[in-house]
Design a protein around this motif. Structure first.
Motif, PDB file in Angstrom:
ATOM      1  N   CYS A  27      -2.005  -2.925  -3.509  1.00 18.62           N
ATOM      2  CA  CYS A  27      -3.515  -2.919  -3.270  1.00 18.62           C
ATOM      3  C   CYS A  27      -4.354  -2.240  -5.063  1.00 18.62           C
ATOM      4  O   CYS A  27      -3.759  -1.331  -4.891  1.00 18.62           O
ATOM      5  N   HIS A  59       0.497  -0.999   0.873  1.00 17.26           N
ATOM      6  CA  HIS A  59       0.091  -0.020   0.299  1.00 17.26           C
ATOM      7  C   HIS A  59       1.281   1.607   0.153  1.00 17.26           C
ATOM      8  O   HIS A  59       2.204   1.361   0.553  1.00 17.26           O
ATOM      9  N   CYS A 117      -5.990   2.875   2.641  1.00 15.18           N
ATOM     10  CA  CYS A 117      -6.396   1.330   3.860  1.00 15.18           C
ATOM     11  C   CYS A 117      -5.639   1.296   4.883  1.00 15.18           C
ATOM     12  O   CYS A 117      -6.213  -0.142   5.462  1.00 15.18           O
ATOM     13  N   CYS A 136      -5.148   1.502  -3.502  1.00 19.15           N
ATOM     14  CA  CYS A 136      -4.759   2.526  -3.689  1.00 19.15           C
ATOM     15  C   CYS A 136      -3.310   2.581  -4.697  1.00 19.15           C
ATOM     16  O   CYS A 136      -2.838   3.707  -4.948  1.00 19.15           O
ATOM     17  N   SER A 184      -2.087   6.016   1.853  1.00 18.96           N
ATOM     18  CA  SER A 184      -3.178   5.178   1.443  1.00 18.96           C
ATOM     19  C   SER A 184      -4.617   5.501   3.018  1.00 18.96           C
ATOM     20  O   SER A 184      -3.903   5.125   4.201  1.00 18.96           O
TER      21      SER A 184
HETATM   22 ZN   LIG Z   1      -4.097   0.293  -0.287  1.00 16.05          ZN
END
Ligand SMILES: [Zn+2]
Length: 97
Positions: free
Chosen positions: A80, A36, A42, A83, A40
């Protein structure tokens, strides 16, 4: 190439985000390792606490890496899909002359 660094607590994660360098790799025994962007969405305190504190890293952990090749080599990590960390490699200035 720097070695991956396991993130010990949320404060460390926060500092790495502020530095805005490199990438995070989240390992997971079920889903595998995912790369990531450091900034991000996330990456959240809740998810970090769940994995690291509550589950005690039994199902995976958080690492910082200097580059996508490091993440791929050390963890076999995938990028990912949310992102899309590969896009950070191309700066907008690349297209300006
Ligand atoms: Zn991500």
């Amino acid at each position: 190439m720097a070695d991956p660094k396991e993130i010990q607590n949320f404060d460390e994660l926060r500092k790495l985000r502020l530095a805005d360098e490199g990438y995070f790799v989240i390992t997971d025994t079920v889903r595998g390792a995912i790369i990531h962007k450091v900034n991000s969405k996330c990456i959240t305190a809740d998810k970090f606490n769940l994995k690291v504190s509550i589950n005690g890293r039994k199902q995976g952990s958080y690492f910082w890496v200097d580059s996508i090749p490091t993440a791929a080599r050390k963890f076999g990590a995938k990028r990912c899909k949310v992102c899309k960390p590969e896009f950070t490699l191309v700066f907008p200035s690349t297209f300006e002359t």
